[in-house]
Design a protein around this motif. Structure first.
Motif, mmCIF file in Angstrom:
data_model
loop_
_atom_site.group_PDB
_atom_site.id
_atom_site.type_symbol
_atom_site.label_atom_id
_atom_site.label_comp_id
_atom_site.label_asym_id
_atom_site.label_seq_id
_atom_site.Cartn_x
_atom_site.Cartn_y
_atom_site.Cartn_z
ATOM 1 N N SER A 22 0.669 -1.292 -0.002
ATOM 2 C CA SER A 22 -0.040 -0.050 -0.122
ATOM 3 C C SER A 22 0.828 1.128 0.088
ATOM 4 O O SER A 22 0.604 2.109 0.755
ATOM 5 C CB SER A 22 -0.946 0.035 1.076
ATOM 6 O OG SER A 22 -0.212 -0.018 2.586
ATOM 7 N N THR A 24 1.871 4.918 -0.986
ATOM 8 C CA THR A 24 0.909 6.112 -1.025
ATOM 9 C C THR A 24 0.431 6.374 -2.403
ATOM 10 O O THR A 24 1.422 6.394 -3.318
ATOM 11 C CB THR A 24 1.896 7.327 -0.503
ATOM 12 O OG1 THR A 24 2.229 7.212 0.825
ATOM 13 C CG2 THR A 24 0.832 8.527 -0.584
ATOM 14 N N THR A 27 -3.610 2.520 -2.540
ATOM 15 C CA THR A 27 -4.182 1.922 -1.257
ATOM 16 C C THR A 27 -5.588 1.325 -1.525
ATOM 17 O O THR A 27 -6.091 1.160 -0.469
ATOM 18 C CB THR A 27 -3.927 3.275 -0.267
ATOM 19 O OG1 THR A 27 -4.837 4.107 -0.580
ATOM 20 C CG2 THR A 27 -2.587 3.714 0.110
ATOM 21 N N ASP A 73 -1.145 4.314 4.396
ATOM 22 C CA ASP A 73 -0.239 4.336 3.265
ATOM 23 C C ASP A 73 1.439 4.190 3.911
ATOM 24 O O ASP A 73 1.710 4.616 4.619
ATOM 25 C CB ASP A 73 -0.596 5.629 2.593
ATOM 26 C CG ASP A 73 -0.087 7.065 3.187
ATOM 27 O OD1 ASP A 73 -0.613 6.898 4.475
ATOM 28 O OD2 ASP A 73 0.945 7.664 2.969
ATOM 29 N N ASN A 220 -4.534 7.900 3.847
ATOM 30 C CA ASN A 220 -3.878 7.211 2.911
ATOM 31 C C ASN A 220 -3.045 8.172 2.013
ATOM 32 O O ASN A 220 -2.429 7.698 1.007
ATOM 33 C CB ASN A 220 -5.000 6.593 1.783
ATOM 34 C CG ASN A 220 -5.785 7.554 1.371
ATOM 35 O OD1 ASN A 220 -5.976 8.527 1.782
ATOM 36 N ND2 ASN A 220 -6.281 7.202 0.046
#
Length: 344
Positions: A22, A24, A27, A73, A220
């Motif tokens: 995940s 950034t 996600t 993230d 995120n």
């Protein structure tokens, strides 16, 4: 009365989150998992426009709302260019040392949904070949991905469906040892997210309500500085739950809950920080108060965006942040305990 987090639940969820790529901006998959977990606990979830989640828990007094935040993230990279010999040049996503990802296994995620494995290397990866291999600067332009496919040219790579702008995630290599240590990339901030869900799970299992409304924001975009720049307008105070740092001039340990008094954005709220310290003392929770000059949080982003809130920052102590990180389960579980004490 103190709550007792469900250790098996927290650690199992943490391991699953760590094993889910995940970086950034990429996600979607982990946010779907967050949505499923919230539903399993009967917690209302809404989305912001950036794809972050807002989980709402009604309190005994619905005239006041506390916000808690954690981010899923992580650090990662993106394909900057496809090189003539069939390797990939990278651009970093988030702030990490390039030498910390050297020789790391990775996954290339194409926009068509295909994935390919590879290894991140310097462009002078062998002491048997390159005279300066040991001293070669690990600069972003000196690093590349060796793809685990039969490719020798840029066209070979493009024919796989790999393009500039595709994400590259790092193998987390998550391990929970018999002694209780959790070593993995991306404990920043998935350890805190697991602690937050430990709080929600305890509310359901032990059937207790917080003293006021609680909104948990799972952001995120924290690693690039604007994860919680937007927060719901009814939030009056906010605790960012993010990893505590360990090192020179710092007292935090891997078993502690970190309480940050000040970071690069300035001091956190005096009264909130003081209350967290007193609660940790009253609950017998190992804690440390530290100052992090090279650090920012979702609370920093919320304050910088002009939100009319008070804010504080706590989280489990994590060694070697933004590299091969390690914490202990005690720090994660005690973070849940301190959050519970605050919202109860």
């Amino acid at each position: 009365m103190s709550i007792q987090p469900n250790e098996n639940y927290v650690l199992s969820l943490l391991k699953e989150l760590l094993d889910t790529p995940s970086p950034t901006g990429y996600t979607q998959r982990i946010m779907k998992r967050i949505e499923q977990e919230a539903a399993s606990l009967g917690v209302q979830l809404n989305w912001n426009q950036k794809g972050g989640a807002i989980l709402t828990v009604p309190g005994q007094d619905d005239s006041y709302t506390i916000g808690l935040s954690g981010h899923v993230d992580t650090l990662g990279s993106m394909v900057r260019a496809i090189k003539p010999e069939g390797t990939l040049r990278l651009t970093r996503v988030g702030g990490f040392m390039m030498n910390s990802i050297e020789n790391e296994y990775c996954i290339i995620h194409t926009r068509s949904g295909q994935t390919y494995t590879g290894t991140i290397l310097s462009t002078q990866p062998s002491v048997h070949v390159y005279e300066n291999a040991r001293t070669f600067d690990r600069h972003e332009s000196h690093m590349e991905v060796r793809i685990d496919e039969l490719v020798e040219t840029a066209d070979d790579v493009k024919n796989l469906g790999i393009s500039v702008g595709d994400y590259v995630s790092f193998d987390a290599r998550a391990v929970i040892t018999p002694s209780g240590y959790i070593k993995s990339r991306h404990l920043d901030d998935k350890a805190s997210v697991a602690a937050l869900f430990g709080l929600l799970e305890s509310m359901k299992r032990e059937n207790w309500k917080p003293r006021c409304n609680v909104k948990i924001m799972i952001s995120n975009y924290e690693e690039v500085g604007h994860g919680a720049a937007y927060i719901p307008s009814d939030i009056k105070e906010m605790i960012a739950v993010d990893m505590g740092c360990i090192g020179d001039d710092l007292s935090c340990k891997e078993t502690d809950v970190s309480i940050c008094a000040k970071d690069s954005s300035g001091p956190y709220d005096y009264e909130m920080t003081g209350r967290l310290i007193e609660l940790a003392k009253a609950e017998g929770i190992p804690y440390a108060v530290d100052v992090y000059p090279h650090y920012g949080s979702d609370a920093s982003a919320a304050l910088s965006a002009g939100n009319n809130i008070r804010a504080a920052l706590i989280g489990p102590g994590v060694h070697a942040s933004h590299a091969m990180e390690r914490t202990h389960k005690q720090a994660v579980l005690n973070t849940t305990k301190l959050l519970a004490a605050y919202v109860k």
